[in-house]
Design a protein around this motif. Structure first.
Motif, PDB file in Angstrom:
ATOM      1  N   VAL A 270       0.212  -0.495   2.713  1.00  0.00           N
ATOM      2  CA  VAL A 270       1.034  -0.485   1.507  1.00  0.00           C
ATOM      3  C   VAL A 270       2.497  -0.672   1.892  1.00  0.00           C
ATOM      4  O   VAL A 270       2.989  -0.034   2.829  1.00  0.00           O
ATOM      5  CB  VAL A 270       0.850   0.834   0.728  1.00  0.00           C
ATOM      6  N   ASP A 271       3.188  -1.539   1.181  1.00  0.00           N
ATOM      7  CA  ASP A 271       4.589  -1.832   1.470  1.00  0.00           C
ATOM      8  C   ASP A 271       5.453  -0.583   1.305  1.00  0.00           C
ATOM      9  O   ASP A 271       5.250   0.214   0.395  1.00  0.00           O
ATOM     10  CB  ASP A 271       5.082  -2.929   0.522  1.00  0.00           C
ATOM     11  N   LEU A 272       6.451  -0.429   2.190  1.00  0.00           N
ATOM     12  CA  LEU A 272       7.322   0.736   2.145  1.00  0.00           C
ATOM     13  C   LEU A 272       8.086   0.843   0.824  1.00  0.00           C
ATOM     14  O   LEU A 272       8.401   1.944   0.366  1.00  0.00           O
ATOM     15  CB  LEU A 272       8.315   0.701   3.313  1.00  0.00           C
ATOM     16  N   ALA A 273       8.389  -0.280   0.215  1.00  0.00           N
ATOM     17  CA  ALA A 273       9.094  -0.258  -1.066  1.00  0.00           C
ATOM     18  C   ALA A 273       8.229   0.404  -2.146  1.00  0.00           C
ATOM     19  O   ALA A 273       8.731   1.131  -3.012  1.00  0.00           O
ATOM     20  CB  ALA A 273       9.480  -1.665  -1.492  1.00  0.00           C
ATOM     21  N   VAL A 274       6.926   0.151  -2.095  1.00  0.00           N
ATOM     22  CA  VAL A 274       6.006   0.768  -3.056  1.00  0.00           C
ATOM     23  C   VAL A 274       5.896   2.263  -2.777  1.00  0.00           C
ATOM     24  O   VAL A 274       5.896   3.089  -3.701  1.00  0.00           O
ATOM     25  CB  VAL A 274       4.616   0.098  -2.979  1.00  0.00           C
ATOM     26  N   VAL A 275       5.816   2.620  -1.491  1.00  0.00           N
ATOM     27  CA  VAL A 275       5.748   4.032  -1.111  1.00  0.00           C
ATOM     28  C   VAL A 275       6.989   4.765  -1.602  1.00  0.00           C
ATOM     29  O   VAL A 275       6.917   5.887  -2.111  1.00  0.00           O
ATOM     30  CB  VAL A 275       5.607   4.170   0.423  1.00  0.00           C
TER      31      VAL A 275
END
Length: 307
Positions: A270-275
């Protein structure tokens, strides 16, 4: 005078733990209370930092206390009592990052879940034993705990944090209207979020199912996890320590369930921006602590250069 007449009422209306914040302000900045708002200077901030460091306080503690003062002065500007804050252009002490983020390994998570299930079963057995004792003495029976019900809030609260990344305070303050089962979304309101920013967290199957199961055991109104007499639960330290001891998991805090949630997402690509959005981080640097867990994805990305 400003704190008493303006800031305190605003704080009580807009922030949780308002009384503790007011106590902290008095404890930390009592020397400034005789000053006019316009007379507080950067020199006062520097002197405060130096004094607290001399007393052995960590940079994180100093910054937290200064943020309370910053909030007072920000409201003073908004209300027209002050033109400019002494914090403008002032550099706060840096907070050292240990670089260590504690999260559950798959084996530890398995043991934690098993410990929660064992605790639930123990509570059921103890309730049944207590009722047997009451029958013999002609006392009124306690309500039975069917096998399909949670005996108390401990397991559903823990698993909800593990599946959503909610902080303990956010779980404790959660109310049923904030859960949309049809859309499978849980809303953390700004009033109960650490960053005072509303965010929406999708519910996976386990989170949705445990909330439905828990709702069926209560009224389905008000707080999701009410404490005694319907009040908000302040702490689960005793029960939490017992679960960790039974699971053989050491050096693990409730907040580390949040780290586990984020770490599992990153490890699954999962992309860090989503996290960041799911956790509600205002500063992306907080999310970057999980960046090292992207190692496999980074290796795969670089490998494509020679593919």
């Amino acid at each position: 005078g400003f704190i008493e007449s303006a800031y305190a009422p605003w704080l009580r209306a807009n922030r949780k733990r308002a009384e503790k914040t007011l106590l902290d302000l008095g404890r930390c900045f009592g020397d400034l209370q005789a000053k006019r708002l316009t007379d507080i200077s950067r020199g006062d901030l520097d002197a405060y930092v130096a004094s607290r460091r001399d007393n052995g306080r960590s940079a994180a503690t100093i910054v937290r206390d200064l943020n309370n003062l910053r909030s007072v002065l920000r409201l003073a500007i908004e209300r027209g009592y002050l033109r400019e804050s002494p914090f403008k252009g002032w550099r706060a002490p840096k907070v050292a990052d240990s670089g260590i983020t504690r999260y559950l390994s798959p084996d530890e998570e398995g043991r934690l879940r098993a410990a929660l299930a064992a605790r639930d079963e123990q509570v059921r057995r103890e309730r049944a034993s207590a009722n047997s004792w009451r029958v013999e003495r002609g006392y009124a029976l306690l309500s039975a705990i069917p096998g399909g019900e949670y005996p108390d809030h401990m397991t559903p609260m823990t698993l909800l944090s593990l599946n959503t990344g909610l902080r303990f305070g956010e779980v404790a303050a959660l109310e049923w209207p904030a859960i949309d089962f049809r859309a499978r979304v849980l809303t953390v309101r700004a009033a109960t979020a650490k960053g005072a920013k509303t965010r929406h967290v999708p519910l996976n199957d386990e989170a949705r199912d445990l909330l439905k199961r828990w709702r069926g055991q209560g009224s389905g109104a008000g707080l999701v996890f009410p404490g005694p007499e319907g009040s908000r639960i302040a702490s689960v330290k005793t029960a939490w320590s017992g679960v960790l001891k039974r699971a053989g998991v050491n050096g693990f805090r409730w907040h580390d369930l949040r780290h586990t949630f984020a770490s599992k997402l990153v490890q699954r690509g999962v992309d860090l921006a989503v996290v960041r959005e799911l956790l509600g981080h205002g500063d992306f640097a907080l999310t970057l602590r999980y960046a090292h867990l992207e190692a496999r994805q980074k290796f795969e990305a670089v490998a494509r250069l020679t593919a």
